[in-house]
Scaffold this active site. Structure first.
Site, PDB file in Angstrom:
ATOM      1  N   LEU A  65       0.832  -1.206   0.000  1.00 50.82           N
ATOM      2  CA  LEU A  65       0.000   0.000   0.000  1.00 50.82           C
ATOM      3  C   LEU A  65       0.869   1.259   0.000  1.00 50.82           C
ATOM      4  O   LEU A  65       2.059   1.192   0.287  1.00 50.82           O
ATOM      5  CB  LEU A  65      -0.902  -0.024   1.242  1.00 50.82           C
ATOM      6  CG  LEU A  65      -1.881  -1.213   1.294  1.00 50.82           C
ATOM      7  CD1 LEU A  65      -2.631  -1.226   2.622  1.00 50.82           C
ATOM      8  CD2 LEU A  65      -2.858  -1.161   0.135  1.00 50.82           C
ATOM      9  N   PRO A  66       0.240   2.426  -0.281  1.00 50.22           N
ATOM     10  CA  PRO A  66       1.059   3.636  -0.421  1.00 50.22           C
ATOM     11  C   PRO A  66       1.813   4.062   0.845  1.00 50.22           C
ATOM     12  O   PRO A  66       3.016   4.306   0.784  1.00 50.22           O
ATOM     13  CB  PRO A  66       0.038   4.702  -0.837  1.00 50.22           C
ATOM     14  CG  PRO A  66      -1.092   3.944  -1.455  1.00 50.22           C
ATOM     15  CD  PRO A  66      -1.154   2.634  -0.712  1.00 50.22           C
ATOM     16  N   THR A  96       6.439   0.780   1.675  1.00 48.32           N
ATOM     17  CA  THR A  96       7.466   1.598   2.334  1.00 48.32           C
ATOM     18  C   THR A  96       6.744   2.559   3.271  1.00 48.32           C
ATOM     19  O   THR A  96       6.007   3.439   2.813  1.00 48.32           O
ATOM     20  CB  THR A  96       8.277   2.414   1.300  1.00 48.32           C
ATOM     21  OG1 THR A  96       8.854   1.516   0.368  1.00 48.32           O
ATOM     22  CG2 THR A  96       9.372   3.206   1.981  1.00 48.32           C
ATOM     23  N   LYS A 171      15.516   0.653   4.236  1.00 47.37           N
ATOM     24  CA  LYS A 171      14.902   1.077   2.963  1.00 47.37           C
ATOM     25  C   LYS A 171      14.980   2.601   2.775  1.00 47.37           C
ATOM     26  O   LYS A 171      15.286   3.081   1.686  1.00 47.37           O
ATOM     27  CB  LYS A 171      13.438   0.592   2.945  1.00 47.37           C
ATOM     28  CG  LYS A 171      12.560   1.179   1.873  1.00 47.37           C
ATOM     29  CD  LYS A 171      12.910   0.709   0.488  1.00 47.37           C
ATOM     30  CE  LYS A 171      12.083   1.458  -0.542  1.00 47.37           C
ATOM     31  NZ  LYS A 171      12.486   1.229  -1.888  1.00 47.37           N
ATOM     32  N   LYS A 246       7.478  11.306  -0.201  1.00 41.81           N
ATOM     33  CA  LYS A 246       7.032  10.658   1.051  1.00 41.81           C
ATOM     34  C   LYS A 246       8.215   9.976   1.739  1.00 41.81           C
ATOM     35  O   LYS A 246       8.450  10.150   2.936  1.00 41.81           O
ATOM     36  CB  LYS A 246       5.949   9.623   0.723  1.00 41.81           C
ATOM     37  CG  LYS A 246       5.527   8.768   1.919  1.00 41.81           C
ATOM     38  CD  LYS A 246       4.920   7.426   1.509  1.00 41.81           C
ATOM     39  CE  LYS A 246       5.936   6.475   0.937  1.00 41.81           C
ATOM     40  NZ  LYS A 246       5.472   5.108   0.735  1.00 41.81           N
TER      41      LYS A 246
END
Ligand code: NAD
EC number: 1.1.1.31
Length: 296
Positions: A65-66, A96, A171, A246
């Site tokens: 998901l976003p 992420t 990440k 983001k």
């Protein structure tokens, strides 16, 4: 072979779920987009009518998901899957998101007897399609070993970064570096063009020199230097500026918490925010090249 529920079939999740079907798993999918679900139905996935139907009675539930709010809502929200997942199941969140949200979701699920790993990915849409993603996993040794049995059907490098949340920290370190490399590669290529060089020739020279890096080699931001990359198809179909912005927000937040100096990351975040303000949020992140281009 496992029974797998897969939630979030966007640019990344769609091809990842398709690779699980190809590997012989029984995959049930859900996305807010009907079209995304139809694409997976066409390759042999079962389509669920909601997230609960997608995740109930599965061995493994995977989400892609976003952002953190979507992941928290999915598992811990009002109709959260925490109340519906089987106690013997494993949740793998590949989105992420911020490490704090990953830790919160993971520890709540673990308290309810459900295994969890955060497993963000690197490798982009091409890696998702070709099954060559890098997975960066946070969680216990036991959950990691179990997750690996299906992650290997979607990727080729699977790292255990540490405990819950560690995958997310690794990440964002990677993505902060990636954004800096993309900005630097763009400005170097444009400076060469401004001084009469052919960007293809300049790229070849830098690839055999000390400026060599992943963006130059596999994701060149200058149009028509490489085929099949977003810059050569109008900066579409890759990793959106909004998602990079983001991730850079998450990186700067983490840096503030650990009192780490990240001047280059802060500059890259500003450049990506500038692109968002100029209406480029939906374009691929290599469109940063256009900030330097004199043709606009
Ligand atoms: P995307 O926007 O293409 O896909 C997200 C999907 O989630 C959409 O199809 C959307 O409909 C669906 N969705 C949102 N909320 C939902 C809900 N509650 N239930 C079901 N479906 C829901 O994004 P993407 O590019 O696939 O990226 C997904 C994640 O992977 C992000 O966290 C991103 O940062 C990360 N990522 C992306 C790339 C890349 O190259 N695109 C690379 C590495 C990591």
């Amino acid at each position: 072979m496992a029974n797998i529920g897969f939630i979030g079939l966007g640019n990344m999740g769609g091809p990842m779920a398709a690779n699980l079907v190809k590997a012989g798993h029984v995959v049930t999918v859900f996305d807010l987009s009907q079209q995304a679900m139809q694409t997976l139905a066409d390759v042999g996935a079962k389509v669920a009518s909601d997230v609960i139907e997608c995740a109930v009675n599965q061995d493994i539930t995977i989400s892609m998901l976003p952002a953190g709010k979507h992941v928290k809502g999915l598992y811990l929200g009002e109709k959260g899957l925490i109340n519906h997942l089987s106690k013997t199941s494993l949740v793998i969140d590949c989105s992420t998101i911020d490490a704090a949200s990953a830790k919160e979701v993971g520890s709540q699920l673990q308290k309810a007897g459900i295994q969890f790993v955060d497993a963000p990915v690197s490798g982009g849409v091409a890696g998702a399609t070709n099954g060559t993603l890098t997975f960066i996993v946070g969680g216990s040794d036991e959950s990691f070993s179990r997750a690996k049995t299906v992650l290997c059907d979607m990727g080729k490098n699977i790292f255990h970064a540490g405990e819950l949340g560690a995958g997310q920290v690794a990440k964002i370190c990677n993505n902060m570096l990636l954004s800096i490399l993309m900005a630097g590669t763009s400005e170097a290529l444009q400076m060469g063009i401004d001084n009469g060089l052919d960007p293809k020739v300049l790229s070849e020279i830098m690839l055999q020199s000390s400026g060599r890096n992943w963006t130059l080699e596999l994701y060149n931001p200058c149009p028509d230097v490489l085929p099949n990359v977003p810059s050569s198809r109008g900066y579409t179909g890759g990793f959106m500026v909004d998602l990079m912005a983001k991730d850079l927000g998450l990186a700067i937040e983490a840096a503030n918490q650990s009192n780490s100096a990240t001047p280059m990351g802060a500059l890259a975040k500003n450049l990506y925010n500038l692109m968002q303000n100029q209406g480029m949020g939906g374009e691929d992140f290599s469109a940063i090249f256009k900030l330097f281009s004199k043709q606009g």
